[in-house]
Design a protein around this motif. Structure first.
Motif, PDB file in Angstrom:
ATOM      1  N   GLY A  34       0.693  -1.131   0.339  1.00 19.02           N
ATOM      2  CA  GLY A  34      -0.552  -0.499  -0.310  1.00 19.02           C
ATOM      3  C   GLY A  34       0.801   1.055  -0.148  1.00 19.02           C
ATOM      4  O   GLY A  34       2.500   1.064   0.238  1.00 19.02           O
ATOM      5  N   VAL A  35       0.405   2.206  -0.816  1.00 19.19           N
ATOM      6  CA  VAL A  35       1.363   3.462  -0.744  1.00 19.19           C
ATOM      7  C   VAL A  35       0.661   4.360   0.855  1.00 19.19           C
ATOM      8  O   VAL A  35      -0.572   4.943   1.151  1.00 19.19           O
ATOM      9  CB  VAL A  35      -0.041   4.339  -1.589  1.00 19.19           C
ATOM     10  N   LEU A  36       1.691   4.896   1.699  1.00 19.99           N
ATOM     11  CA  LEU A  36       1.710   5.536   3.062  1.00 19.99           C
ATOM     12  C   LEU A  36       2.081   7.126   2.338  1.00 19.99           C
ATOM     13  O   LEU A  36       3.059   7.523   1.485  1.00 19.99           O
ATOM     14  CB  LEU A  36       2.569   4.580   4.087  1.00 19.99           C
ATOM     15  N   SER A  37       1.590   7.875   3.092  1.00 16.98           N
ATOM     16  CA  SER A  37       1.507   9.379   3.107  1.00 16.98           C
ATOM     17  C   SER A  37       2.655   9.603   4.597  1.00 16.98           C
ATOM     18  O   SER A  37       1.961   9.514   5.597  1.00 16.98           O
ATOM     19  CB  SER A  37       0.450  10.045   3.460  1.00 16.98           C
ATOM     20  N   LEU A  38       3.814   9.150   4.468  1.00 14.97           N
ATOM     21  CA  LEU A  38       4.888   9.954   5.891  1.00 14.97           C
ATOM     22  C   LEU A  38       4.756  10.973   5.820  1.00 14.97           C
ATOM     23  O   LEU A  38       5.477  12.017   5.327  1.00 14.97           O
ATOM     24  CB  LEU A  38       6.225   9.027   5.003  1.00 14.97           C
ATOM     25  N   ASP A  39       4.477  11.481   7.103  1.00 15.86           N
ATOM     26  CA  ASP A  39       4.194  12.861   7.416  1.00 15.86           C
ATOM     27  C   ASP A  39       5.874  12.541   8.754  1.00 15.86           C
ATOM     28  O   ASP A  39       6.084  12.844   9.592  1.00 15.86           O
ATOM     29  CB  ASP A  39       3.263  13.215   8.537  1.00 15.86           C
ATOM     30  N   LEU A  40       6.347  14.106   7.543  1.00 11.78           N
ATOM     31  CA  LEU A  40       8.186  14.508   9.175  1.00 11.78           C
ATOM     32  C   LEU A  40       7.816  15.407   9.274  1.00 11.78           C
ATOM     33  O   LEU A  40       8.738  16.531   8.034  1.00 11.78           O
ATOM     34  CB  LEU A  40       9.026  13.860   8.089  1.00 11.78           C
ATOM     35  N   GLY A  41       7.803  15.904  10.477  1.00 14.14           N
ATOM     36  CA  GLY A  41       7.650  17.764  10.721  1.00 14.14           C
ATOM     37  C   GLY A  41       6.775  18.338  10.226  1.00 14.14           C
ATOM     38  O   GLY A  41       7.579  19.173   9.302  1.00 14.14           O
ATOM     39  N   GLY A  42       5.368  17.575   9.207  1.00 15.48           N
ATOM     40  CA  GLY A  42       4.226  18.329   8.744  1.00 15.48           C
ATOM     41  C   GLY A  42       4.462  18.467   6.758  1.00 15.48           C
ATOM     42  O   GLY A  42       4.108  18.663   6.661  1.00 15.48           O
ATOM     43  N   LYS A  43       5.829  17.540   6.789  1.00 20.65           N
ATOM     44  CA  LYS A  43       6.110  17.246   5.162  1.00 20.65           C
ATOM     45  C   LYS A  43       5.439  16.423   4.933  1.00 20.65           C
ATOM     46  O   LYS A  43       6.451  14.813   5.260  1.00 20.65           O
ATOM     47  CB  LYS A  43       7.286  17.892   4.963  1.00 20.65           C
ATOM     48  N   LYS A  44       5.171  15.430   4.646  1.00 20.06           N
ATOM     49  CA  LYS A  44       4.303  14.977   3.488  1.00 20.06           C
ATOM     50  C   LYS A  44       4.789  13.776   2.579  1.00 20.06           C
ATOM     51  O   LYS A  44       4.865  14.410   1.598  1.00 20.06           O
ATOM     52  CB  LYS A  44       2.812  14.730   3.411  1.00 20.06           C
ATOM     53  N   THR A  45       5.358  13.038   2.910  1.00 17.22           N
ATOM     54  CA  THR A  45       6.063  12.113   1.127  1.00 17.22           C
ATOM     55  C   THR A  45       5.485  10.973   1.263  1.00 17.22           C
ATOM     56  O   THR A  45       4.692  10.223   1.893  1.00 17.22           O
ATOM     57  CB  THR A  45       7.302  11.616   1.274  1.00 17.22           C
ATOM     58  N   SER A  46       4.895  10.578  -0.503  1.00 15.93           N
ATOM     59  CA  SER A  46       3.883   9.165  -0.770  1.00 15.93           C
ATOM     60  C   SER A  46       5.122   8.416  -0.663  1.00 15.93           C
ATOM     61  O   SER A  46       6.385   8.595  -1.699  1.00 15.93           O
ATOM     62  CB  SER A  46       3.356   9.892  -1.939  1.00 15.93           C
ATOM     63  N   VAL A  47       5.033   7.320  -0.272  1.00 14.86           N
ATOM     64  CA  VAL A  47       5.289   6.349   0.258  1.00 14.86           C
ATOM     65  C   VAL A  47       5.815   4.365  -0.128  1.00 14.86           C
ATOM     66  O   VAL A  47       4.101   3.925   0.575  1.00 14.86           O
ATOM     67  CB  VAL A  47       6.959   6.319   1.515  1.00 14.86           C
ATOM     68  N   MET A  48       6.209   4.053   0.365  1.00 18.56           N
ATOM     69  CA  MET A  48       5.801   2.588  -0.086  1.00 18.56           C
ATOM     70  C   MET A  48       6.914   1.765   1.273  1.00 18.56           C
ATOM     71  O   MET A  48       7.935   2.228   1.331  1.00 18.56           O
ATOM     72  CB  MET A  48       6.002   2.039  -1.114  1.00 18.56           C
ATOM     73  N   LEU A  49       6.598   1.035   2.159  1.00 20.54           N
ATOM     74  CA  LEU A  49       7.056  -0.033   2.469  1.00 20.54           C
ATOM     75  C   LEU A  49       8.627  -0.914   2.084  1.00 20.54           C
ATOM     76  O   LEU A  49       7.801  -1.310   1.056  1.00 20.54           O
ATOM     77  CB  LEU A  49       6.967  -0.933   3.924  1.00 20.54           C
ATOM     78  N   ASN A  74      -0.369   3.229  -6.914  1.00 18.24           N
ATOM     79  CA  ASN A  74      -2.398   3.649  -6.653  1.00 18.24           C
ATOM     80  C   ASN A  74      -3.207   1.704  -7.257  1.00 18.24           C
ATOM     81  O   ASN A  74      -4.054   1.990  -6.971  1.00 18.24           O
ATOM     82  CB  ASN A  74      -2.592   4.322  -5.981  1.00 18.24           C
ATOM     83  N   GLU A  75      -2.328   1.544  -8.178  1.00 19.99           N
ATOM     84  CA  GLU A  75      -3.049   0.534  -8.964  1.00 19.99           C
ATOM     85  C   GLU A  75      -2.673  -0.941  -8.781  1.00 19.99           C
ATOM     86  O   GLU A  75      -3.040  -1.968  -9.364  1.00 19.99           O
ATOM     87  CB  GLU A  75      -2.981   0.400 -10.095  1.00 19.99           C
ATOM     88  N   ILE A  76      -1.041  -0.909  -8.304  1.00 15.82           N
ATOM     89  CA  ILE A  76      -1.219  -1.773  -7.445  1.00 15.82           C
ATOM     90  C   ILE A  76      -1.745  -2.758  -6.536  1.00 15.82           C
ATOM     91  O   ILE A  76      -2.435  -2.583  -5.752  1.00 15.82           O
ATOM     92  CB  ILE A  76       0.380  -1.881  -6.588  1.00 15.82           C
ATOM     93  N   PRO A  77      -2.008  -4.599  -7.311  1.00 11.90           N
ATOM     94  CA  PRO A  77      -2.995  -5.182  -6.190  1.00 11.90           C
ATOM     95  C   PRO A  77      -2.382  -5.543  -4.990  1.00 11.90           C
ATOM     96  O   PRO A  77      -1.350  -6.218  -5.185  1.00 11.90           O
ATOM     97  CB  PRO A  77      -3.628  -6.409  -8.004  1.00 11.90           C
ATOM     98  N   SER A  78      -3.362  -5.845  -4.159  1.00 11.17           N
ATOM     99  CA  SER A  78      -3.111  -6.003  -3.069  1.00 11.17           C
ATOM    100  C   SER A  78      -2.847  -8.063  -2.968  1.00 11.17           C
ATOM    101  O   SER A  78      -1.321  -8.231  -2.497  1.00 11.17           O
ATOM    102  CB  SER A  78      -3.498  -5.876  -1.738  1.00 11.17           C
TER     103      SER A  78
END
Length: 204
Positions: free
Chosen positions: A59-74, A135-139
């Protein structure tokens, strides 16, 4: 909508600081990729596990680093084999408009007809590589094995590719087979019979 995971920049890289983090239920991690310099961070383990459970492994995560958000994957992560706690994790910063390759779980659903007749379903491939936008990667990719008879085999080419993703793995790679039930050979039967006879013979 991407799940948000709070993170904090890790300034103190001393071992004593790392111990304190773990005592507080946090663990070290690093975020890198997408033209981003690798940055050491730490996250709360409880929140991490909760977020990954809800978003899924890819899944795509929104990593919130000090108020700045970055789209990440594990990416890769390490887990203590005894305690089960998270030791370290890598987060990959991604571009939502670019395709990427990831490993996706193969789920075999249903009960094979051959298994009902005594056969054994043996799965040799548990993941398949797919290419898709984040965001289109199947689980997972499912395959219904209900019609498989003894002796049947499924390969990567048999998988359903409905969706906005492409399977990039070798199409001829075997996923699973229904094996015939094991039959005792005549020699094994004779050996068993002789052992039984020996047990029944009274000692002199």
């Amino acid at each position: 909508m991407a799940m948000t995971l709070q993170a904090t920049q890790r300034e103190d890289l001393k071992r004593s600081s790392l111990r304190k983090l773990r005592e507080e239920g946090k663990f070290p991690a690093v975020v890198y990729g997408s033209n981003k310099t690798a940055s050491p961070i730490f996250v709360d383990e409880g929140e991490f596990l909760k977020t990954i459970k809800q978003s899924g492994r890819n899944g795509v995560l929104s990593l919130d680093l000090g108020g700045k958000k970055t789209s990440v994957m594990l990416g890769e992560y390490q887990q203590d084999s005894l305690k089960g706690t998270i030791i370290h994790a890598d987060f990959l910063a991604i571009n939502m408009s670019e395709e990427m390759e990831v490993a996706v779980r193969i789920d075999l659903v249903g009960e094979a007809a051959g298994v009902k007749e005594g056969g054994v379903l043996q799965q040799s491939l548990h993941e398949v590589t797919v290419s898709a936008k984040p965001n289109e990667i199947p689980s997972s990719v499912e395959y219904d094995v209900s019609n498989l008879q003894i002796g049947d085999t499924i390969i990567v080419a048999d998988l359903n590719q409905d969706g906005s993703f492409t399977i990039t793995q070798d199409e001829d790679e075997v996923i699973a087979s229904v094996l015939a039930p094991r039959v005792e050979s005549e020699s094994e039967e004779e050996e068993t019979a002789s052992e039984e006879a020996a047990e029944e013979t009274p000692a002199e």
